[in-house]
Design an enzyme around this catalytic site. Structure first.
Site, PDB file in Angstrom:
ATOM      1  N   LYS A 241     -25.476  18.495   4.757  1.00 51.85           N
ATOM      2  CA  LYS A 241     -24.589  19.555   5.257  1.00 51.85           C
ATOM      3  C   LYS A 241     -24.753  19.774   6.751  1.00 51.85           C
ATOM      4  O   LYS A 241     -23.817  20.116   7.453  1.00 51.85           O
ATOM      5  CB  LYS A 241     -24.887  20.860   4.527  1.00 51.85           C
ATOM      6  N   ARG A 242     -25.966  19.583   7.191  1.00 50.48           N
ATOM      7  CA  ARG A 242     -26.281  19.750   8.609  1.00 50.48           C
ATOM      8  C   ARG A 242     -25.391  18.863   9.484  1.00 50.48           C
ATOM      9  O   ARG A 242     -25.102  19.184  10.629  1.00 50.48           O
ATOM     10  CB  ARG A 242     -27.749  19.352   8.776  1.00 50.48           C
TER      11      ARG A 242
END
Ligand code: GLU
Length: 470
Positions: A241-242
């Protein structure tokens, strides 16, 4: 030649992310390329982590991307009887066996192996045992992995992979409660579904020799395998997600076009010369597993955005309007009330990266906006206000076309000895509230005479009653 049959086999244990979508795309394209059959199979046997919502998201994403399947969706949970039947067959044929070793026993075995400096693994104590099974123990079922020989995989992406059977143990194919395990279900499914090409992420490459051994034991034909390298973040770390890796459906939410996302995914780890922008029809024609790079691809959100922009530019106004409408409504702006949204979209599409940005950029067409004080200060000097009043009057008198608007602007700058931007900027800012828009005559033409004159007069009144910037 046998007909090509491929499958996409997601586990609904989380959202469908970019890696999954790319695997689906490659499997789909390979089937389409060879006029074969593409199958969707939902591997939902992990009851704790699988949810109906995740399954729905997979189906939605497939539909949104236009990855149509010819068979399925099949659900593994609905095939339990079949797996049990095949399990029984393997046991009866002596190719699998009950293992009664308790947890404690296995733990002791492990500790002893480690103490001897050996690689810990199940020592096959029940493989050929004639011992009486202990009472009250529900056994697991283990597969009799061949003791000798090797599995040779001519991977369509990675090339030859050789795994010696002595490195594999007798894996559990059914738990003590009788439920079949992951590798076993996959094997039975690939067999029953007559899969000819297994195209999947290379996180499964370690499962492949085990699955091949079971297929051989069943006398099933072996599919060919193509293991696709992972997608990494721009920094080389596992995509998360980063890095902006989110559910595929988030890209719809963010205003990406499905064809742009597909084009990007197709290019991620696969190449044909320098081709960047291509249709799915072209991709299907060109796609070959040999074109997939052997090393991991890196996700580049800017590139994805660039491709999206290229697609937006070519998308006709009616479709853009249809896509952007929900975004507008969510912002409380009704694109049905005002200029034709399809034409507005065509005017804006060159300047935006996403449908969402297009919707944001279209707001002033449907809702008058007061310019920010700093914008007024910068672009609307008090001495231009009489000229604005004059141009409003001139506008009222003309037939409303882009050319006529332009002519009025030209004659007004000529009459006052102004440079064009000295007129265009305040006009733009007063009518739209924004310092940046497409060509002001085009914007005004779409807004309509009445609305433009009304907005100009309203802003002039406002400025007269005390809003004049210093
Ligand atoms: N269900 C597996 C996954 O989601 C894929 C299994 C396969 O393709 O063989 O990763």
């Amino acid at each position: 030649m046998t007909m090509v049959r491929t499958r996409f086999a997601p586990s609904p244990t989380g959202y469908l992310h970019l890696g999954g979508a790319r695997t689906a795309l490659f499997s789909w394209a390979f089937a389409r390329r060879h006029k074969g059959t593409f199958i969707l199979r939902v591997e939902d046997t992990d009851l704790e982590r699988s949810t109906p919502e995740n399954t729905q998201v997979i189906l939605d994403a497939m539909a949104w991307l236009g990855l149509d399947y010819d068979e399925g969706p099949f659900y593994q949970m609905q095939r339990m009887d079949r797996y049990r039947e095949v399990l029984k067959q393997l046991i009866e044929e002596g190719k699998a066996y009950y293992c009664y070793a308790s947890k404690e026993e296995l733990e002791t075995m492990r500790e002893e192996q480690i103490a001897r400096g050996e690689k810990p693994r199940y020592d096959r104590r029940w493989r050929d045992s004639r011992a009486t099974p202990p009472a009250g123990v529900s056994p697991v079922v283990r597969f009799k992995t061949p003791l000798e020989g090797a599995v040779v995989i001519d991977d369509l992406v990675k090339g030859r992979i050789v795994v010696n059977n002595c490195e594999l143990d007798d894996l559990i194919i059914a738990r003590s409660d009788g439920t079949p395990t992951y590798n076993f279900c996959v094997v039975v499914d690939d067999w029953d579904m007559r899969i000819t090409h297994v195209i999947r992420g290379d996180d499964h490459v370690n499962n492949t020799p085990r699955q091949i051994n079971i297929l051989k034991a069943l006398g099933a034909p072996l599919p060919q395998y193509g293991h696709v390298p992972m997608i990494l973040g721009h920094d080389g770390e596992k995509l998360s997600k980063r890095h902006g890796s989110v559910s595929v459906m988030q890209y719809e939410e963010d205003g990406y076009l499905p064809e742009a996302l597909l084009n990007y995914l197709a290019r991620l780890g696969w190449a044909r010369g320098d081709e960047e922008i291509f249709t799915m029809a072209q991709f299907v024609e060109w796609f070959d597993l040999g074109g997939i790079s052997r090393s991991a691809a890196r996700f580049n959100p800017e590139k994805l955005q660039w491709i999206n922009q290229q697609y937006l530019k070519q998308t006709d106004g009616a479709r853009l309007a249809q896509l952007a409408r929900p975004f507008m409504l969510r912002d409380g702006c009704d694109p049905g009330k005002g200029p034709d949204f399809a034409r507005v979209a065509e005017l804006l599409r060159e300047r935006v990266n996403t449908v969402k940005e297009l919707a944001d950029a279209a707001v002033y067409f449907y809702r008058p906006l007061d310019p920010e004080p700093t914008v007024l200060e910068q672009h609307v000097p008090p001495d231009i206000l009489p000229v604005m009043a004059e141009i409003a009057a001139s506008f009222e008198a003309i037939e409303w076309t882009r050319e006529a608007i332009h002519d009025v602007m030209k004659s007004t700058v000529a009459a006052h000895g102004l440079k064009f931007p000295r007129l265009a900027m305040p006009l733009r800012v007063l009518v739209t509230g924004e310092p940046q828009t497409p060509s002001v005559d085009a914007v005004l033409a779409l807004l309509g005479k009445e609305e433009v004159v009304k907005r100009l007069r309203h802003q002039l009144d406002r400025l007269k009653s005390g809003f004049i910037p210093e």
